[in-house]
Design a protein around this motif. Structure first.
Motif, PDB file in Angstrom:
ATOM      1  N   MET A 169       0.912  -1.202  -0.175  1.00 43.70           N
ATOM      2  CA  MET A 169       0.121   0.084   0.100  1.00 43.70           C
ATOM      3  C   MET A 169       0.677   1.104  -0.020  1.00 43.70           C
ATOM      4  N   THR A 170       2.073   1.203   0.736  1.00 46.80           N
ATOM      5  CA  THR A 170       2.801   2.469   0.773  1.00 46.80           C
ATOM      6  C   THR A 170       3.411   2.781  -0.646  1.00 46.80           C
ATOM      7  N   ALA A 172       3.045   8.970   1.925  1.00 47.63           N
ATOM      8  CA  ALA A 172       2.271   7.355   1.867  1.00 47.63           C
ATOM      9  C   ALA A 172       2.599   6.588   3.183  1.00 47.63           C
ATOM     10  N   MET A 173       3.724   6.323   3.772  1.00 45.03           N
ATOM     11  CA  MET A 173       3.744   5.804   4.855  1.00 45.03           C
ATOM     12  C   MET A 173       3.191   6.294   6.077  1.00 45.03           C
ATOM     13  N   SER A 174       3.154   7.678   6.178  1.00 44.85           N
ATOM     14  CA  SER A 174       2.628   8.409   7.187  1.00 44.85           C
ATOM     15  C   SER A 174       1.058   8.211   7.095  1.00 44.85           C
ATOM     16  N   SER A 175       0.535   7.928   5.838  1.00 42.54           N
ATOM     17  CA  SER A 175      -1.055   7.832   5.641  1.00 42.54           C
ATOM     18  C   SER A 175      -1.482   6.454   5.894  1.00 42.54           C
ATOM     19  N   PHE A 224       6.870   2.507  10.009  1.00 42.77           N
ATOM     20  CA  PHE A 224       6.873   1.026   9.396  1.00 42.77           C
ATOM     21  C   PHE A 224       6.655  -0.012  10.829  1.00 42.77           C
ATOM     22  N   ILE A 225       7.824  -0.050  11.542  1.00 38.79           N
ATOM     23  CA  ILE A 225       7.840  -1.041  12.542  1.00 38.79           C
ATOM     24  C   ILE A 225       6.659  -0.593  13.646  1.00 38.79           C
TER      25      ILE A 225
END
Length: 609
Positions: free
Chosen positions: A170-171, A199-202, A577-578
């Motif tokens: 998804m990211t 994208a990762m923050s979302s 992410f972690i």
């Protein structure tokens, strides 16, 4: 000849070709859907002249004809027509909508639902309806593939790896979409580093930003971000239930211990219905929140335009419930049109609370069936896990509010009045644990309160929610273990229940993994941001606060994130992410499985403390 007789005769004739035809349809469906999605990305991601845009739209609309034909062919090959419509009710509604709108558009040159949405401010309803229908159909196809077990023959995958892959996929897709030219106001599009970060923050529903979302992203980019928030939050909330529903997907009994970390163990026996309940409840709560926000925002300032007001309600309703902390208002909840709107703050706090409590526990508390059962049998109470989630959430909320109310009177609360002091205190306490929507400047908060906020972020939200941190259940078990040790008890007890030693060990493991992860990340940021620290604009506390916020997927910032170097951005990306995947999930993924645990070494004693 009666219809039933004709139908039986036709079924006999079609039986031999059924498997081959349906197999071909599945392959063609995936090809057409992927092509349609590719065309849609190209259409919305780049600038085109009117003639070429119309051509691309015709191609997308042409795919609808295939979907209708596919639906009818599958109906013909189904031996029970009534059961077919019943088991494919959602797809049936979509196909009826396509037929009605197709007939209306080709004969009357209009769309039946268009006047309703245009009245709400969606002038480009035709374009938006094309997006949603394509995405819905694509989701239906994926669900059909999974539930029919067609992937079972070629994929056997560890649940932790499956969850990790879903986040990364998804990211990467979201980063690619955000980097397209039409998604931002930056010539040529958002750069790769910021696209991946946002994208990762979302997807991790964190809320840290390296850009000004309101000014940098276009409406298209904000819609993409909204989809990522929704998918990221739902992926986290419903993943455990989904795993058990699709056990045929390759998740065998040997992974059930891992699956229990995604979903309440007491719910495993009823997970077939739990996934549906989780999705329906989460969507319903979001819908109610969106409706309340639409009225609470009012019709002045930035909300004077009905379409803008509706979009802001949708975005903040979904972002709030999923604890994302991302806002499309310039300044977020500190925007002049909402900063003193206590009704909006109350609604958003309610969304924070329900989203951070965990949907399994929300259903246990508020579902009509559970309420009736507790009224009929008063001796029955909420489940053990629900007690932990509810009581510790309320306790931490009250603790944070009291600290903020007491210590910020001469700082961020100066001049707000008693009502404002109360609202801001509870709001900041709630948002610090899981959400990231701040109503006061975080960098202006006094150091003692920031330290308490670090603790609240570290603990985070409840298990099975969209929030992060070590989770309230982990904190509760550790507290119970400490109390048992002090009192000299042989067993860890909480709410008149004994907690298994394995659970206690798991809680301490999560704490240690999370603490070490933060220490490593803070150490890395201290190296990558040495120049920023040397400039005197930020201090070491800012680095600690930023990393813990990222790792706990909270999203509060003292202003450091937009200023970090490229290397620092990737340190925070890894932390998010972690934090979203979970430290124990990563440990399961990297850890080596023992062949046997049926052994014991001799006891040995050592001094402790």
């Amino acid at each position: 000849m009666s219809f039933s007789t004709f139908r039986e005769s036709a079924n006999i004739r079609l039986y031999e070709s059924k498997d081959a035809v349906l197999r071909i349809l599945r392959v063609l469906s995936m090809i057409v859907s992927l092509c349609a999605l590719g065309i849609m990305v190209y259409y919305y991601g780049f600038n085109h002249d009117t003639e070429f845009k119309n051509f691309l739209l015709k191609l997308m609309e042409g795919s609808f004809g295939f979907y209708i034909a596919r639906f009818l062919i599958r109906y013909v090959y189904h031996f029970n027509p009534k059961q077919y419509f019943k088991s494919n009710w959602f797809e049936t509604i979509i196909m009826i909508l396509l037929l009605v709108e197709g007939i209306a558009y080709n004969i009357f040159d209009t769309l039946v639902l268009e006047p309703i949405f245009v009245g709400l401010g969606f002038a480009d309803f035709g374009d938006f309806s094309t997006i949603f229908i394509q995405l819905f159909i694509f989701v239906i196809l994926i669900i059909n593939i999974i539930t029919r077990g067609t992937m079972n023959s070629w994929i056997k995958i560890h649940p932790a790896l499956l969850f990790t892959i879903s986040i990364l996929s998804m990211t990467l897709v979201g980063a690619f979409l955000l980097s397209l030219p039409e998604m931002s106001n930056i010539p040529g599009g958002l750069n790769v580093n910021d696209s991946i970060f946002m994208a990762m923050s979302s997807v991790s529903v964190t809320g840290l930003t390296t850009i000004n979302v309101a000014q940098t992203l276009t409406l298209k980019g904000q819609v993409i971000m909204l989809f990522m928030i929704k998918l990221g939050g739902l992926n986290t909330i419903a993943f455990g239930a989904l795993l058990l529903v699709v056990a045929k997907f390759g998740v065998s009994l040997k992974y059930h211990e891992v699956i229990e970390d995604f979903v309440n163990q007491d719910s495993i026996g009823k997970t077939n219905s739990m996934l549906t309940k989780i999705i329906l409840w989460s969507v319903s709560i979001e819908a109610i929140g969106i409706g309340l926000l639409y009225f609470a925002f009012g019709n002045e300032g930035v909300f004077a335009d009905d379409s803008e007001r509706l979009f802001q309600s949708i975005f903040h309703g979904i972002s709030g419930f999923n604890n994302a902390g991302l806002s499309t208002l310039d300044g977020g909840m500190m925007h002049p049109d909402v900063q003193d709107n206590y009704l909006v703050h109350g609604i958003v706090m309610g969304l924070f609370f329900l989203g951070g409590l965990g949907m399994i526990y929300v259903i246990d508390i508020f579902s009509f069936g559970k309420l009736r059962e507790r009224m009929a049998t008063p001796w029955k109470t909420i489940d053990f896990g629900t007690k932990i989630s509810l009581y510790f959430t309320l306790g931490l909320l009250l603790f944070g509010a009291i600290v903020f109310f007491t210590l910020e009177q001469n700082h961020t609360l100066k001049g707000t009045g008693f009502t404002g002091d109360l609202v801001y205190s509870f709001y900041q306490s709630m948002t610090t644990r899981n959400a990231g929507f701040n109503v006061v400047e975080t960098s202006a908060i006094s150091l003692p309160v920031l330290i308490i906020f670090l603790f609240l972020m570290f603990v985070g939200a409840s298990s099975g929610s969209a929030g992060g941190g070590i989770r309230t259940s982990t904190f509760a078990v550790m507290c119970a273990s400490v109390v048992a040790t002090i009192q000299g008890k042989k067993r860890t007890e909480l709410f008149k229940r004994s907690i298994p030693n394995d659970t206690v060990m798991k809680a301490y493991s999560i704490f240690i993994f999370f603490a070490i992860g933060n220490l490593v990340g803070i150490f890395a940021l201290a190296i990558t941001e040495a120049d920023l620290l040397a400039s005197g604009r930020f201090d070491f506390m800012d680095i600690i606060f930023e990393h813990v916020s990222a790792a706990s997927t909270v999203g509060l910032s003292t202003g450091l994130t937009p200023e970090v170097s490229t290397a620092g951005k990737y340190v925070l990306i890894m932390a998010m992410f972690i934090g979203r995947a979970g430290t124990l999930t990563i440990a399961y993924l990297l850890g080596k499985k023992l062949i046997s645990t049926n052994y014991k070494y001799p006891y040995a004693n050592t001094m402790v403390g």
